[in-house]
Motif scaffolding. Sequence first.
Motif, PDB file in Angstrom:
ATOM      1  N   GLU A 172      46.693  38.549  35.407  1.00 38.73           N
ATOM      2  CA  GLU A 172      47.920  38.652  34.607  1.00 38.73           C
ATOM      3  C   GLU A 172      47.823  39.861  33.697  1.00 38.73           C
ATOM      4  O   GLU A 172      46.787  40.061  33.032  1.00 38.73           O
ATOM      5  N   GLN A 173      48.902  40.656  33.655  1.00 36.14           N
ATOM      6  CA  GLN A 173      48.885  41.790  32.718  1.00 36.14           C
ATOM      7  C   GLN A 173      49.095  41.265  31.301  1.00 36.14           C
ATOM      8  O   GLN A 173      50.070  40.584  31.027  1.00 36.14           O
ATOM      9  N   ILE A 174      48.166  41.584  30.406  1.00 39.34           N
ATOM     10  CA  ILE A 174      48.261  41.044  29.051  1.00 39.34           C
ATOM     11  C   ILE A 174      48.485  42.117  28.000  1.00 39.34           C
ATOM     12  O   ILE A 174      48.580  41.809  26.819  1.00 39.34           O
ATOM     13  N   GLY A 175      48.554  43.383  28.418  1.00 39.16           N
ATOM     14  CA  GLY A 175      48.793  44.433  27.431  1.00 39.16           C
ATOM     15  C   GLY A 175      48.581  45.780  28.050  1.00 39.16           C
ATOM     16  O   GLY A 175      48.493  45.905  29.281  1.00 39.16           O
ATOM     17  N   GLU A 176      48.532  46.810  27.198  1.00 36.18           N
ATOM     18  CA  GLU A 176      48.209  48.145  27.702  1.00 36.18           C
ATOM     19  C   GLU A 176      47.551  48.975  26.607  1.00 36.18           C
ATOM     20  O   GLU A 176      47.637  48.665  25.426  1.00 36.18           O
ATOM     21  N   ASN A 177      46.876  50.030  27.072  1.00 29.10           N
ATOM     22  CA  ASN A 177      46.145  50.919  26.188  1.00 29.10           C
ATOM     23  C   ASN A 177      46.431  52.333  26.678  1.00 29.10           C
ATOM     24  O   ASN A 177      46.117  52.640  27.830  1.00 29.10           O
ATOM     25  N   ASP A 178      47.083  53.178  25.864  1.00 30.20           N
ATOM     26  CA  ASP A 178      47.446  54.529  26.327  1.00 30.20           C
ATOM     27  C   ASP A 178      48.308  54.475  27.582  1.00 30.20           C
ATOM     28  O   ASP A 178      48.101  55.252  28.518  1.00 30.20           O
ATOM     29  N   ASP A 179      49.254  53.537  27.666  1.00 30.10           N
ATOM     30  CA  ASP A 179      50.108  53.353  28.844  1.00 30.10           C
ATOM     31  C   ASP A 179      49.345  52.887  30.080  1.00 30.10           C
ATOM     32  O   ASP A 179      49.896  52.896  31.183  1.00 30.10           O
ATOM     33  N   VAL A 180      48.097  52.504  29.941  1.00 25.82           N
ATOM     34  CA  VAL A 180      47.314  51.987  31.057  1.00 25.82           C
ATOM     35  C   VAL A 180      47.255  50.463  30.916  1.00 25.82           C
ATOM     36  O   VAL A 180      46.830  49.947  29.882  1.00 25.82           O
ATOM     37  N   ALA A 181      47.696  49.760  31.957  1.00 31.17           N
ATOM     38  CA  ALA A 181      47.788  48.294  31.884  1.00 31.17           C
ATOM     39  C   ALA A 181      46.421  47.648  31.754  1.00 31.17           C
ATOM     40  O   ALA A 181      45.422  48.134  32.303  1.00 31.17           O
ATOM     41  N   ILE A 182      46.382  46.527  31.061  1.00 28.61           N
ATOM     42  CA  ILE A 182      45.172  45.707  30.944  1.00 28.61           C
ATOM     43  C   ILE A 182      45.478  44.362  31.592  1.00 28.61           C
ATOM     44  O   ILE A 182      46.494  43.733  31.279  1.00 28.61           O
ATOM     45  N   TRP A 183      44.604  43.957  32.513  1.00 30.24           N
ATOM     46  CA  TRP A 183      44.802  42.727  33.289  1.00 30.24           C
ATOM     47  C   TRP A 183      43.659  41.752  32.999  1.00 30.24           C
ATOM     48  O   TRP A 183      42.484  42.136  33.005  1.00 30.24           O
TER      49      TRP A 183
END
Length: 106
Positions: free
Chosen positions: A11-22
């Motif tokens: 599940e995608q839970i956020g992003e960092n520098d427009d890079v998704a965090i799953w």
Amino acid sequence: AIDPEFEQSYEQIGENDDVAIWSPDGEELTEEKQGIHGTHVAVDFDICLADGACLEDCPVDVFEWVDTPGHPESEIKAHPTHEEQCIDCMLCVDVCPVDAIDVDPS
Ligand code: SF4
Ligand code: F3S
């Protein structure tokens, strides 16, 4: 190895520098559990052990080191900061000794 179907299983839970965090279970990540970072160029931070071949070999410098203090595999990781520049050469996928990277050209 990284799960190539992570876009379904994680599940995608956020992003960092427009890079998704799953996250593998949709739960908040911790120092010890870092999840997958990136979508087109995805790096499983829980597998990456900071070998560095991806940073050295990527012809368009997609990756940058980020600090992950307290992670059991390594305290730095290859972050796909510039994944939008990827030219799908697949070198990083081939050179990573622990198969932490998935590149999806679609
Ligand atoms: Fe860089 Fe090639 Fe990997 Fe894309 S597939 S991130 S261009 S090494
Ligand atoms: Fe990590 Fe593999 Fe790159 S171990 S630093 S993703 S070559």
